[in-house]
Design a protein around this motif. Structure first.
Motif, PDB file in Angstrom:
ATOM      1  N   UNK A  88       0.918  -1.152   0.230  1.00  0.00           N
ATOM      2  CA  UNK A  88      -0.433  -0.273   0.363  1.00  0.00           C
ATOM      3  C   UNK A  88       1.086   1.573   0.233  1.00  0.00           C
ATOM      4  N   UNK A  89       2.158   1.017   0.856  1.00  0.00           N
ATOM      5  CA  UNK A  89       2.731   2.335   0.554  1.00  0.00           C
ATOM      6  C   UNK A  89       3.608   2.507  -0.501  1.00  0.00           C
ATOM      7  N   UNK A  90       4.388   1.556  -1.189  1.00  0.00           N
ATOM      8  CA  UNK A  90       4.373   1.187  -2.789  1.00  0.00           C
ATOM      9  C   UNK A  90       3.671   2.541  -3.455  1.00  0.00           C
ATOM     10  N   UNK A  91       2.006   1.896  -3.460  1.00  0.00           N
ATOM     11  CA  UNK A  91       1.296   2.505  -3.874  1.00  0.00           C
ATOM     12  C   UNK A  91       0.874   3.385  -4.446  1.00  0.00           C
ATOM     13  N   UNK A  92       1.402   4.084  -3.389  1.00  0.00           N
ATOM     14  CA  UNK A  92       1.099   5.302  -2.883  1.00  0.00           C
ATOM     15  C   UNK A  92       2.019   6.537  -3.923  1.00  0.00           C
ATOM     16  N   UNK A  93       3.259   5.680  -3.842  1.00  0.00           N
ATOM     17  CA  UNK A  93       4.466   5.880  -4.811  1.00  0.00           C
ATOM     18  C   UNK A  93       4.365   6.734  -6.337  1.00  0.00           C
ATOM     19  N   UNK A  94       3.419   5.149  -6.160  1.00  0.00           N
ATOM     20  CA  UNK A  94       3.296   4.945  -7.633  1.00  0.00           C
ATOM     21  C   UNK A  94       2.077   5.997  -8.871  1.00  0.00           C
ATOM     22  N   UNK A  95       0.814   5.678  -7.938  1.00  0.00           N
ATOM     23  CA  UNK A  95      -0.330   6.787  -7.497  1.00  0.00           C
ATOM     24  C   UNK A  95       0.084   8.291  -8.068  1.00  0.00           C
ATOM     25  N   UNK A  96       0.777   9.249  -8.288  1.00  0.00           N
ATOM     26  CA  UNK A  96       1.171  10.553  -7.594  1.00  0.00           C
ATOM     27  C   UNK A  96       0.210  11.339  -7.308  1.00  0.00           C
ATOM     28  N   UNK A  97      -0.755  10.995  -6.134  1.00  0.00           N
ATOM     29  CA  UNK A  97      -1.803  12.327  -5.855  1.00  0.00           C
ATOM     30  C   UNK A  97      -1.692  12.877  -4.675  1.00  0.00           C
ATOM     31  N   UNK A  98      -2.568  13.669  -4.794  1.00  0.00           N
ATOM     32  CA  UNK A  98      -2.973  13.735  -2.690  1.00  0.00           C
ATOM     33  C   UNK A  98      -3.543  13.278  -2.192  1.00  0.00           C
ATOM     34  N   UNK A  99      -4.926  12.757  -2.541  1.00  0.00           N
ATOM     35  CA  UNK A  99      -5.771  12.009  -2.696  1.00  0.00           C
ATOM     36  C   UNK A  99      -5.080  10.411  -2.138  1.00  0.00           C
ATOM     37  N   UNK A 100      -4.511   9.640  -2.322  1.00  0.00           N
ATOM     38  CA  UNK A 100      -2.873   8.581  -2.597  1.00  0.00           C
ATOM     39  C   UNK A 100      -2.831   8.705  -1.551  1.00  0.00           C
ATOM     40  N   UNK A 101      -1.747  10.197  -1.325  1.00  0.00           N
ATOM     41  CA  UNK A 101      -0.555   9.981   0.113  1.00  0.00           C
ATOM     42  C   UNK A 101      -1.222   9.918   1.343  1.00  0.00           C
ATOM     43  N   UNK A 102      -2.442  11.374   0.930  1.00  0.00           N
ATOM     44  CA  UNK A 102      -3.400  11.308   2.241  1.00  0.00           C
ATOM     45  C   UNK A 102      -3.632   9.771   3.120  1.00  0.00           C
ATOM     46  N   UNK A 103      -4.005   8.977   2.243  1.00  0.00           N
ATOM     47  CA  UNK A 103      -5.257   8.038   1.613  1.00  0.00           C
ATOM     48  C   UNK A 103      -4.105   6.242   2.220  1.00  0.00           C
ATOM     49  N   UNK A 104      -2.437   7.139   1.957  1.00  0.00           N
ATOM     50  CA  UNK A 104      -2.161   6.509   2.500  1.00  0.00           C
ATOM     51  C   UNK A 104      -1.190   6.685   3.827  1.00  0.00           C
ATOM     52  N   UNK A 105      -0.940   7.484   4.274  1.00  0.00           N
ATOM     53  CA  UNK A 105      -0.812   7.608   5.023  1.00  0.00           C
ATOM     54  C   UNK A 105      -2.060   7.347   6.427  1.00  0.00           C
TER      55      UNK A 105
END
Length: 167
Positions: A88-105
């Motif tokens: 899931x952490x790696x997904x945030x790296x390849x899905x480069x969006x603000x929402x992806x980063x916030x959801x990942x955190x």
């Protein structure tokens, strides 16, 4: 942001690992599952076996039977991918969006909290196991005490010969 409970309900235990299904992750990230899987396939080197794996047909059937929100997967010919916390952490790296980063955190925090809860409960379970082992032999000893008490309280079977001075 999403309530933690809704994210926690999407974490499953498969092959002894806590994972999230691609469909659920795509929903959380606000993208179609197809797009998520496309990005993963373009970056396969980032997803080793301990970050992501594909379910077998049997595992898929079991997941569909257990999770009501995944009933639609029953009709899909494709086998879903599941991602561990690291995936899931790696997904945030390849899905480069603000929402992806916030959801990942949020996902990482929930996984961390779950790990802490497991460790806390593990300590409690170990202590309970110790108490159970210590008390395991007590049942037989308590039964023996009750047996002796019954013998003491029961009237004698034969009349006893009186001891003492006769008057």
């Amino acid at each position: 942001m999403l309530p933690d409970e809704s994210v926690m309900s999407k974490i499953l235990l498969i092959r002894g690992k806590r994972v999230m299904i691609d469909k659920d992750l795509a929903e959380l990230y606000g993208i179609p599952t197809k797009r998520l899987n496309e990005q993963v396939k373009r970056n396969l080197q980032r997803f080793p076996e301990d970050f992501m794996f594909q379910l077998t047909a049997g595992e898929k059937a079991e997941v569909v039977a257990i999770c009501d929100h995944l009933k639609r997967l029953r009709f899909s010919a494709a086998l879903p991918y599941v991602f561990t916390e690291h995936g899931a952490v790696m997904l945030a790296c390849i899905l480069n969006s603000d929402r992806a980063i916030a959801v990942n955190i949020q996902i990482v925090r929930i996984f961390t909290r779950m790990r802490e809860m497991v460790l806390t409960h593990k300590d409690i379970l170990l202590k309970l196991d110790q108490v159970e082992k210590r008390l395991a032999g007590h049942d037989e000893q308590i039964a023996l005490v009750f047996e002796y008490l019954k013998q003491l309280l029961a009237p004698p079977q034969e009349p006893r010969q009186k001891i003492g001075f006769l008057q």
